[in-house]
Write a protein that holds these residues in place. Structure first.
Motif, PDB file in Angstrom:
ATOM      1  N   ILE A  52       0.850  -1.196   0.000  1.00 33.23           N
ATOM      2  CA  ILE A  52       0.000   0.000   0.000  1.00 33.23           C
ATOM      3  C   ILE A  52       0.883   1.242   0.000  1.00 33.23           C
ATOM      4  O   ILE A  52       1.846   1.333   0.757  1.00 33.23           O
ATOM      5  N   ASN A  53       0.527   2.216  -0.862  1.00 32.09           N
ATOM      6  CA  ASN A  53       1.273   3.470  -0.902  1.00 32.09           C
ATOM      7  C   ASN A  53       0.382   4.620  -0.415  1.00 32.09           C
ATOM      8  O   ASN A  53      -0.801   4.418  -0.112  1.00 32.09           O
ATOM      9  N   LEU A  54       0.951   5.813  -0.358  1.00 32.53           N
ATOM     10  CA  LEU A  54       0.231   6.955   0.211  1.00 32.53           C
ATOM     11  C   LEU A  54      -1.011   7.312  -0.604  1.00 32.53           C
ATOM     12  O   LEU A  54      -2.047   7.638  -0.033  1.00 32.53           O
ATOM     13  N   SER A  55      -0.945   7.244  -1.921  1.00 31.26           N
ATOM     14  CA  SER A  55      -2.126   7.583  -2.719  1.00 31.26           C
ATOM     15  C   SER A  55      -3.260   6.592  -2.459  1.00 31.26           C
ATOM     16  O   SER A  55      -4.434   6.980  -2.431  1.00 31.26           O
ATOM     17  N   THR A  56      -2.921   5.330  -2.229  1.00 30.34           N
ATOM     18  CA  THR A  56      -3.935   4.321  -1.884  1.00 30.34           C
ATOM     19  C   THR A  56      -4.577   4.658  -0.542  1.00 30.34           C
ATOM     20  O   THR A  56      -5.791   4.541  -0.374  1.00 30.34           O
ATOM     21  N   VAL A  57      -3.760   5.096   0.417  1.00 29.36           N
ATOM     22  CA  VAL A  57      -4.288   5.488   1.727  1.00 29.36           C
ATOM     23  C   VAL A  57      -5.253   6.661   1.558  1.00 29.36           C
ATOM     24  O   VAL A  57      -6.363   6.641   2.098  1.00 29.36           O
ATOM     25  N   TYR A  58      -4.852   7.694   0.798  1.00 33.51           N
ATOM     26  CA  TYR A  58      -5.730   8.847   0.580  1.00 33.51           C
ATOM     27  C   TYR A  58      -7.056   8.422  -0.059  1.00 33.51           C
ATOM     28  O   TYR A  58      -8.128   8.845   0.390  1.00 33.51           O
ATOM     29  N   ARG A  59      -6.999   7.606  -1.106  1.00 31.01           N
ATOM     30  CA  ARG A  59      -8.225   7.159  -1.782  1.00 31.01           C
ATOM     31  C   ARG A  59      -9.131   6.399  -0.815  1.00 31.01           C
ATOM     32  O   ARG A  59     -10.354   6.595  -0.804  1.00 31.01           O
ATOM     33  N   ASN A  60      -8.543   5.527  -0.020  1.00 31.64           N
ATOM     34  CA  ASN A  60      -9.348   4.737   0.920  1.00 31.64           C
ATOM     35  C   ASN A  60      -9.907   5.587   2.042  1.00 31.64           C
ATOM     36  O   ASN A  60     -11.033   5.363   2.487  1.00 31.64           O
ATOM     37  N   LEU A  61      -9.157   6.563   2.529  1.00 30.94           N
ATOM     38  CA  LEU A  61      -9.679   7.465   3.555  1.00 30.94           C
ATOM     39  C   LEU A  61     -10.873   8.247   3.009  1.00 30.94           C
ATOM     40  O   LEU A  61     -11.884   8.410   3.695  1.00 30.94           O
ATOM     41  N   GLU A  62     -10.767   8.743   1.778  1.00 37.99           N
ATOM     42  CA  GLU A  62     -11.885   9.471   1.161  1.00 37.99           C
ATOM     43  C   GLU A  62     -13.108   8.561   1.029  1.00 37.99           C
ATOM     44  O   GLU A  62     -14.229   8.973   1.336  1.00 37.99           O
ATOM     45  N   PHE A  63     -12.893   7.335   0.582  1.00 40.15           N
ATOM     46  CA  PHE A  63     -13.979   6.381   0.432  1.00 40.15           C
ATOM     47  C   PHE A  63     -14.625   6.082   1.789  1.00 40.15           C
ATOM     48  O   PHE A  63     -15.858   6.116   1.928  1.00 40.15           O
ATOM     49  N   LEU A  64     -13.806   5.810   2.798  1.00 35.01           N
ATOM     50  CA  LEU A  64     -14.325   5.502   4.136  1.00 35.01           C
ATOM     51  C   LEU A  64     -15.062   6.693   4.731  1.00 35.01           C
ATOM     52  O   LEU A  64     -16.040   6.528   5.459  1.00 35.01           O
ATOM     53  N   GLU A  65     -14.609   7.909   4.404  1.00 29.62           N
ATOM     54  CA  GLU A  65     -15.311   9.099   4.892  1.00 29.62           C
ATOM     55  C   GLU A  65     -16.658   9.256   4.186  1.00 29.62           C
ATOM     56  O   GLU A  65     -17.660   9.602   4.823  1.00 29.62           O
ATOM     57  N   GLU A  66     -16.704   8.993   2.883  1.00 30.85           N
ATOM     58  CA  GLU A  66     -17.977   9.049   2.160  1.00 30.85           C
ATOM     59  C   GLU A  66     -18.993   8.083   2.753  1.00 30.85           C
ATOM     60  O   GLU A  66     -20.181   8.370   2.790  1.00 30.85           O
ATOM     61  N   LEU A  67     -18.517   6.950   3.221  1.00 31.70           N
ATOM     62  CA  LEU A  67     -19.405   5.955   3.829  1.00 31.70           C
ATOM     63  C   LEU A  67     -19.750   6.278   5.277  1.00 31.70           C
ATOM     64  O   LEU A  67     -20.574   5.606   5.882  1.00 31.70           O
ATOM     65  N   GLY A  68     -19.091   7.279   5.849  1.00 32.34           N
ATOM     66  CA  GLY A  68     -19.375   7.658   7.229  1.00 32.34           C
ATOM     67  C   GLY A  68     -18.633   6.838   8.266  1.00 32.34           C
ATOM     68  O   GLY A  68     -18.984   6.879   9.443  1.00 32.34           O
ATOM     69  N   LEU A  69     -17.602   6.088   7.849  1.00 33.60           N
ATOM     70  CA  LEU A  69     -16.856   5.257   8.798  1.00 33.60           C
ATOM     71  C   LEU A  69     -15.704   6.006   9.455  1.00 33.60           C
ATOM     72  O   LEU A  69     -15.239   5.619  10.524  1.00 33.60           O
ATOM     73  N   VAL A  70     -15.210   7.061   8.800  1.00 34.07           N
ATOM     74  CA  VAL A  70     -14.186   7.919   9.386  1.00 34.07           C
ATOM     75  C   VAL A  70     -14.582   9.371   9.139  1.00 34.07           C
ATOM     76  O   VAL A  70     -15.416   9.658   8.268  1.00 34.07           O
ATOM     77  N   ARG A  71     -13.990  10.259   9.914  1.00 34.67           N
ATOM     78  CA  ARG A  71     -14.179  11.701   9.745  1.00 34.67           C
ATOM     79  C   ARG A  71     -12.826  12.345   9.755  1.00 34.67           C
ATOM     80  O   ARG A  71     -11.880  11.822  10.325  1.00 34.67           O
ATOM     81  N   HIS A  72     -12.750  13.533   9.182  1.00 38.00           N
ATOM     82  CA  HIS A  72     -11.495  14.269   9.275  1.00 38.00           C
ATOM     83  C   HIS A  72     -11.732  15.569  10.023  1.00 38.00           C
ATOM     84  O   HIS A  72     -12.849  16.074  10.102  1.00 38.00           O
TER      85      HIS A  72
END
Length: 149
Positions: A52-72
């Protein structure tokens, strides 16, 4: 926690999504670290997977936030900091001197939220609120910031 974990897995399936191994690693890292930058998440994920690289982390964080599982939240000059939504709702206070971040129950800001609602017809999103200041222990220490200039 197992019940709530199954709830969000079911919610994902109902929306036609699945929690891929990468998404699961990113979510687990956010939950473990409490308040984490994408770089912090990457470092934690890399303990389990080097794929996993940093861009993958960013994409997954955005996806998880869209689903309401994480917040920033924006907790200073560190950029966005992510936290899991599985815990209690909270807002943040940050000391400008020692950088300590504390989570505060939203009831503490309830009078402010009510005033905004009544006076401005505005519904505050307290989960994104960050209040900066200085903690008592820093107020009691002499200021040594100029020694390093």
């Amino acid at each position: 926690m197992a019940g709530s974990e199954e709830d969000w897995r079911e919610a994902l399936r109902a929306k036609g999504y699945r929690l891929t191994p990468q998404r699961e690693l990113v979510l687990a890292a956010v939950e473990k670290l409490s308040h984490a930058t994408p770089e912090d998440v990457l470092a934690e994920v890399r303990r389990s997977s080097s794929a996993i690289n940093l861009s993958t982390v960013y994409r997954n964080l955005e996806f998880l936030e869209e689903l309401g599982l994480v917040r920033h939240a924006h907790l200073g000059d560190r950029g966005s900091t992510y936290h899991s939504t599985s815990g209690r709702e909270h807002f943040h206070i940050v000391c400008r001197k020692c950088q300590r971040v504390s989570s505060v129950d939203p009831e503490v800001a309830a009078p402010l939220a009510e005033r905004l609602r009544e006076s401005y017809d505005f519904e505050a999103d307290l989960g994104h609120l960050t209040v900066f200041g200085e903690c008592t222990s820093c107020e009691e220490r002499p200021d040594h910031d100029h020694e390093h200039e």
